[in-house]
Design a protein around this motif. Sequence first.
Motif, PDB file in Angstrom:
ATOM      1  N   VAL A 192      -6.769  12.262 -10.600  1.00 54.06           N
ATOM      2  CA  VAL A 192      -5.628  11.474 -10.115  1.00 54.06           C
ATOM      3  C   VAL A 192      -6.035  10.016  -9.953  1.00 54.06           C
ATOM      4  O   VAL A 192      -5.276   9.097 -10.288  1.00 54.06           O
ATOM      5  N   VAL A 193      -7.243   9.795  -9.461  1.00 53.79           N
ATOM      6  CA  VAL A 193      -7.731   8.421  -9.314  1.00 53.79           C
ATOM      7  C   VAL A 193      -7.751   7.717 -10.666  1.00 53.79           C
ATOM      8  O   VAL A 193      -7.302   6.571 -10.794  1.00 53.79           O
ATOM      9  N   ARG A 194      -8.266   8.387 -11.681  1.00 47.81           N
ATOM     10  CA  ARG A 194      -8.319   7.772 -13.014  1.00 47.81           C
ATOM     11  C   ARG A 194      -6.915   7.473 -13.534  1.00 47.81           C
ATOM     12  O   ARG A 194      -6.687   6.434 -14.162  1.00 47.81           O
ATOM     13  N   ALA A 195      -5.983   8.378 -13.274  1.00 50.15           N
ATOM     14  CA  ALA A 195      -4.605   8.145 -13.714  1.00 50.15           C
ATOM     15  C   ALA A 195      -4.018   6.920 -13.029  1.00 50.15           C
ATOM     16  O   ALA A 195      -3.335   6.100 -13.655  1.00 50.15           O
ATOM     17  N   LEU A 196      -4.283   6.778 -11.737  1.00 50.22           N
ATOM     18  CA  LEU A 196      -3.798   5.607 -11.005  1.00 50.22           C
ATOM     19  C   LEU A 196      -4.429   4.331 -11.533  1.00 50.22           C
ATOM     20  O   LEU A 196      -3.757   3.298 -11.681  1.00 50.22           O
ATOM     21  N   CYS A 197      -5.711   4.388 -11.833  1.00 48.42           N
ATOM     22  CA  CYS A 197      -6.390   3.207 -12.378  1.00 48.42           C
ATOM     23  C   CYS A 197      -5.809   2.809 -13.719  1.00 48.42           C
ATOM     24  O   CYS A 197      -5.616   1.616 -14.002  1.00 48.42           O
ATOM     25  N   ARG A 198      -5.490   3.797 -14.549  1.00 51.02           N
ATOM     26  CA  ARG A 198      -4.878   3.487 -15.855  1.00 51.02           C
ATOM     27  C   ARG A 198      -3.493   2.879 -15.681  1.00 51.02           C
ATOM     28  O   ARG A 198      -3.059   2.055 -16.498  1.00 51.02           O
ATOM     29  N   LEU A 199      -2.804   3.267 -14.601  1.00 51.06           N
ATOM     30  CA  LEU A 199      -1.493   2.680 -14.326  1.00 51.06           C
ATOM     31  C   LEU A 199      -1.596   1.240 -13.829  1.00 51.06           C
ATOM     32  O   LEU A 199      -0.601   0.512 -13.839  1.00 51.06           O
ATOM     33  N   GLY A 200      -2.793   0.864 -13.373  1.00 52.84           N
ATOM     34  CA  GLY A 200      -2.997  -0.529 -12.992  1.00 52.84           C
ATOM     35  C   GLY A 200      -3.110  -0.814 -11.515  1.00 52.84           C
ATOM     36  O   GLY A 200      -3.024  -1.984 -11.109  1.00 52.84           O
ATOM     37  N   VAL A 201      -3.321   0.211 -10.667  1.00 53.78           N
ATOM     38  CA  VAL A 201      -3.496  -0.090  -9.244  1.00 53.78           C
ATOM     39  C   VAL A 201      -4.740  -0.950  -9.054  1.00 53.78           C
ATOM     40  O   VAL A 201      -5.692  -0.880  -9.834  1.00 53.78           O
ATOM     41  N   ASP A 202      -4.733  -1.756  -8.030  1.00 53.85           N
ATOM     42  CA  ASP A 202      -5.867  -2.631  -7.744  1.00 53.85           C
ATOM     43  C   ASP A 202      -6.920  -1.933  -6.899  1.00 53.85           C
ATOM     44  O   ASP A 202      -8.095  -2.307  -6.933  1.00 53.85           O
ATOM     45  N   GLY A 203      -6.497  -0.941  -6.135  1.00 51.40           N
ATOM     46  CA  GLY A 203      -7.435  -0.219  -5.297  1.00 51.40           C
ATOM     47  C   GLY A 203      -6.937   1.178  -5.006  1.00 51.40           C
ATOM     48  O   GLY A 203      -5.735   1.445  -5.057  1.00 51.40           O
ATOM     49  N   VAL A 204      -7.881   2.061  -4.725  1.00 47.98           N
ATOM     50  CA  VAL A 204      -7.557   3.437  -4.346  1.00 47.98           C
ATOM     51  C   VAL A 204      -8.233   3.743  -3.019  1.00 47.98           C
ATOM     52  O   VAL A 204      -9.444   3.573  -2.867  1.00 47.98           O
ATOM     53  N   ARG A 206       6.312  -3.955 -10.643  1.00 51.43           N
ATOM     54  CA  ARG A 206       7.153  -4.847  -9.837  1.00 51.43           C
ATOM     55  C   ARG A 206       6.298  -5.668  -8.882  1.00 51.43           C
ATOM     56  O   ARG A 206       6.499  -6.878  -8.712  1.00 51.43           O
ATOM     57  N   ALA A 207       5.343  -5.011  -8.240  1.00 53.23           N
ATOM     58  CA  ALA A 207       4.477  -5.726  -7.303  1.00 53.23           C
ATOM     59  C   ALA A 207       3.656  -6.785  -8.022  1.00 53.23           C
ATOM     60  O   ALA A 207       3.554  -7.936  -7.568  1.00 53.23           O
ATOM     61  N   HIS A 208       3.077  -6.425  -9.154  1.00 60.17           N
ATOM     62  CA  HIS A 208       2.256  -7.382  -9.895  1.00 60.17           C
ATOM     63  C   HIS A 208       3.077  -8.555 -10.412  1.00 60.17           C
ATOM     64  O   HIS A 208       2.602  -9.703 -10.425  1.00 60.17           O
ATOM     65  N   ASP A 209       4.292  -8.277 -10.824  1.00 57.40           N
ATOM     66  CA  ASP A 209       5.162  -9.370 -11.294  1.00 57.40           C
ATOM     67  C   ASP A 209       5.414 -10.389 -10.185  1.00 57.40           C
ATOM     68  O   ASP A 209       5.659 -11.569 -10.460  1.00 57.40           O
ATOM     69  N   LEU A 210       5.356  -9.919  -8.935  1.00 58.28           N
ATOM     70  CA  LEU A 210       5.606 -10.792  -7.789  1.00 58.28           C
ATOM     71  C   LEU A 210       4.313 -11.281  -7.131  1.00 58.28           C
ATOM     72  O   LEU A 210       4.340 -11.891  -6.066  1.00 58.28           O
ATOM     73  N   GLY A 211       3.180 -10.999  -7.787  1.00 60.34           N
ATOM     74  CA  GLY A 211       1.905 -11.484  -7.290  1.00 60.34           C
ATOM     75  C   GLY A 211       1.290 -10.666  -6.182  1.00 60.34           C
ATOM     76  O   GLY A 211       0.384 -11.136  -5.490  1.00 60.34           O
ATOM     77  N   LEU A 212       1.756  -9.430  -5.999  1.00 65.55           N
ATOM     78  CA  LEU A 212       1.228  -8.557  -4.951  1.00 65.55           C
ATOM     79  C   LEU A 212       0.182  -7.604  -5.514  1.00 65.55           C
ATOM     80  O   LEU A 212       0.324  -7.096  -6.628  1.00 65.55           O
ATOM     81  N   GLY A 213      -0.849  -7.349  -4.738  1.00 68.50           N
ATOM     82  CA  GLY A 213      -1.786  -6.300  -5.089  1.00 68.50           C
ATOM     83  C   GLY A 213      -1.240  -4.947  -4.678  1.00 68.50           C
ATOM     84  O   GLY A 213      -0.369  -4.846  -3.802  1.00 68.50           O
ATOM     85  N   VAL A 214      -1.744  -3.888  -5.319  1.00 68.99           N
ATOM     86  CA  VAL A 214      -1.301  -2.526  -5.017  1.00 68.99           C
ATOM     87  C   VAL A 214      -2.524  -1.653  -4.751  1.00 68.99           C
ATOM     88  O   VAL A 214      -3.361  -1.465  -5.635  1.00 68.99           O
ATOM     89  N   ASN A 215      -2.614  -1.135  -3.540  1.00 65.11           N
ATOM     90  CA  ASN A 215      -3.681  -0.207  -3.173  1.00 65.11           C
ATOM     91  C   ASN A 215      -3.047   1.111  -2.759  1.00 65.11           C
ATOM     92  O   ASN A 215      -2.317   1.172  -1.765  1.00 65.11           O
ATOM     93  N   ALA A 216      -3.292   2.157  -3.536  1.00 60.42           N
ATOM     94  CA  ALA A 216      -2.631   3.448  -3.331  1.00 60.42           C
ATOM     95  C   ALA A 216      -3.474   4.342  -2.419  1.00 60.42           C
ATOM     96  O   ALA A 216      -4.701   4.345  -2.479  1.00 60.42           O
ATOM     97  N   TRP A 217      -2.798   5.119  -1.572  1.00 57.50           N
ATOM     98  CA  TRP A 217      -3.487   6.019  -0.642  1.00 57.50           C
ATOM     99  C   TRP A 217      -2.887   7.412  -0.714  1.00 57.50           C
ATOM    100  O   TRP A 217      -1.759   7.559  -1.140  1.00 57.50           O
ATOM    101  N   THR A 218      -3.589   8.396  -0.183  1.00 51.39           N
ATOM    102  CA  THR A 218      -5.020   8.593  -0.078  1.00 51.39           C
ATOM    103  C   THR A 218      -5.353   9.657  -1.117  1.00 51.39           C
ATOM    104  O   THR A 218      -4.725  10.721  -1.127  1.00 51.39           O
ATOM    105  N   HIS A 264       0.848  -1.183   0.000  1.00 51.03           N
ATOM    106  CA  HIS A 264       0.000   0.000   0.000  1.00 51.03           C
ATOM    107  C   HIS A 264       0.893   1.246   0.000  1.00 51.03           C
ATOM    108  O   HIS A 264       1.288   1.736   1.057  1.00 51.03           O
ATOM    109  N   PRO A 265       1.228   1.764  -1.175  1.00 50.50           N
ATOM    110  CA  PRO A 265       2.109   2.927  -1.248  1.00 50.50           C
ATOM    111  C   PRO A 265       1.347   4.249  -1.236  1.00 50.50           C
ATOM    112  O   PRO A 265       0.182   4.313  -1.641  1.00 50.50           O
ATOM    113  N   ARG A 266       2.021   5.299  -0.755  1.00 49.08           N
ATOM    114  CA  ARG A 266       1.499   6.644  -0.984  1.00 49.08           C
ATOM    115  C   ARG A 266       1.322   6.815  -2.488  1.00 49.08           C
ATOM    116  O   ARG A 266       2.175   6.416  -3.281  1.00 49.08           O
TER     117      ARG A 266
END
Length: 231
Positions: A198-210, A180-192, A166-168
């Motif tokens: 910005v949310v749409r940009a993060l979604c396009r980058l492939g985050v799993d959750g916001v 890198r996280a996805h390659d290792l099987g990790l989900g990524v939930n970005a905060w806050t 869960h990165p900033r």
Amino acid sequence: MEIAHRGYAAEAPENTLAALRRAGRHADAVEIDVRRCGSGDLVVIHDAEVDRLTDGTGRVADLSLAELEALDVLGSGESIPTLAEVLSIVPADVAINVELKETGIATDAVEAIDPAENPVIVSSFSERALRETRAASASIPTAYLADRLRDRPVTTAVELDCRCVHPRFALCFYSPIISRAHDLGLGVNAWTVDDPLVVRALCRLGVDGVVTDRSGVVPDRYRTVADDRKP
């Protein structure tokens, strides 16, 4: 996935039962903060002191549950709830992200979480708290919270046997943390993040959750997670 930060903190008194009931009707997941109070109970509050959020003063660790329950959160008439109370009112199909704000509470937190029907993930900035969680349960999903690249977010998450990192949110824009996280099987939930652009940009980058303080900022097409990385 839209994760209601403290129960959509910009729209309701944060971390209260009222906020979490409301968030449970709108969010894919809710995020709460847990620490121990003076009587030994696990309570849901972000700050180590009650001064910012309530009509009282003092450290949570010095106040009993009865004293905390007598306080008024942000003039709402709501009090500081226990972890057990929160777990009992969030709908079973809504995931719960339990952030441990201190060490030494993981065993009790896992015991409280165990009966919950919800998907639950335990997160923390504290490596020690996450190690304690893993010692208390070999199976409960965990997530490493990181606000700096020098914390080695992905590497540390792997070392701690986490399911997610869960990165900033800003880290996602100037590092390959998502890939890198996805390659290792990790989900990524970005905060806050509360800005829909910005949310749409993060979604396009492939985050799993916001993680967000406001409802409805994650477009519907990103609200369903297709794999088991959902908290």
